[in-house]
Scaffold this motif. Sequence first.
Motif, PDB file in Angstrom:
ATOM      1  N   SER A 128      46.723  26.524  -9.526  1.00 41.04           N
ATOM      2  CA  SER A 128      46.106  27.710  -8.929  1.00 41.04           C
ATOM      3  C   SER A 128      45.867  27.571  -7.430  1.00 41.04           C
ATOM      4  O   SER A 128      45.354  28.495  -6.802  1.00 41.04           O
ATOM      5  N   GLU A 129      46.222  26.420  -6.867  1.00 39.83           N
ATOM      6  CA  GLU A 129      46.035  26.206  -5.430  1.00 39.83           C
ATOM      7  C   GLU A 129      47.354  26.389  -4.702  1.00 39.83           C
ATOM      8  O   GLU A 129      48.396  25.908  -5.164  1.00 39.83           O
ATOM      9  N   PRO A 130      47.328  27.039  -3.544  1.00 41.13           N
ATOM     10  CA  PRO A 130      48.565  27.188  -2.779  1.00 41.13           C
ATOM     11  C   PRO A 130      49.008  25.868  -2.165  1.00 41.13           C
ATOM     12  O   PRO A 130      48.193  24.987  -1.892  1.00 41.13           O
ATOM     13  N   GLY A 131      50.309  25.720  -1.997  1.00 40.13           N
ATOM     14  CA  GLY A 131      50.853  24.585  -1.262  1.00 40.13           C
ATOM     15  C   GLY A 131      50.898  23.271  -2.014  1.00 40.13           C
ATOM     16  O   GLY A 131      51.063  22.218  -1.395  1.00 40.13           O
ATOM     17  N   GLN A 132      50.810  23.304  -3.348  1.00 44.91           N
ATOM     18  CA  GLN A 132      50.786  22.071  -4.122  1.00 44.91           C
ATOM     19  C   GLN A 132      52.175  21.712  -4.650  1.00 44.91           C
ATOM     20  O   GLN A 132      53.058  22.563  -4.780  1.00 44.91           O
ATOM     21  N   ASN A 133      52.341  20.421  -4.960  1.00 43.23           N
ATOM     22  CA  ASN A 133      53.595  19.916  -5.532  1.00 43.23           C
ATOM     23  C   ASN A 133      53.225  18.891  -6.585  1.00 43.23           C
ATOM     24  O   ASN A 133      52.505  17.926  -6.297  1.00 43.23           O
TER      25      ASN A 133
END
Length: 303
Positions: free
Chosen positions: A226-231
């Motif tokens: 649910s967090e932006p910019g994660q991998n």
Amino acid sequence: MTDQLYAPAGQCVPIVTLTSKVLAELRGWAAEELPGSEDQLPLLGAAFCEAIVGPWATAEQLRLPARMVIWTYAFDDYIEREVTELADLDAFLDRCRAVVHTGRRDDGDPLLASLSGWQQALSELPGYPALASLWEEKVDRVLRGHRYDWVVGAERERGNPPDAGVEEYLDHADSITLWMVHLPRWIAYGGDEVPKRLDVLAPALDDSSVAVRLANDLATIERERSEPGQNNVLMYGVSEDWVRTELANRIAAVEQRLAPLVAENFLPAVGLIRLTEWSVGIYVGNDMRDVTGTFQADGGSGA
């Protein structure tokens, strides 16, 4: 009679004593070099980790490795929370790389300045020359891994998930920074035999890095979805069961590679086993951002 699942209390005393010594020094360093970080719970975690991984070392020998643990916490948070442009990220990573490769001081911000002083101190240790080229190589791989995660995460945020498979993700697993925190231990207190045993130690630490990366991913996937910019490896079409199997295989590989050295009581091998057990154990079931909160030093990179 104490439950046998727990170590006798007397056996814990040396670990706690060593932790306290490392923590006292680490607080002073963090207050001076990374202002705003000195009261954070990660300081205690870093000091305790050093005592667990290398309980035979002195507090002085653990000083630089503990500092690097804290530096990587702040480094990771800065990249993940503060950097918004790829050009800024590349400039910052290039400056970190230059500090390590050239030894030239960079006072551009607290992260670069503290890395500069730390690198100078590491280079003055007797064990540094024999491992300097490996250190530079592995730092490069850690920086490469962080760039990969940032770029892929940014593309996911834009609705462009990568075409790459899980193999490419695992090839960048050094973003977990295990090499940056553990190789300094070999330099600080590993002894003269470490360079002669790198044919075994280095691939074992590679396997350990992947294992810890996977354990971290299992622990953080609920937040990171649910967090932006994660991998995260679980964003590459594999199941949690696949990840657990691969994690178990990597741990088994570490143990198998190191078994002959452990049988000789070669302490760097023993320490790597302890590091793997500790790091995987800490991450399994624990999202460390929930446990410790976001680690932030005042300032941030001005790169």
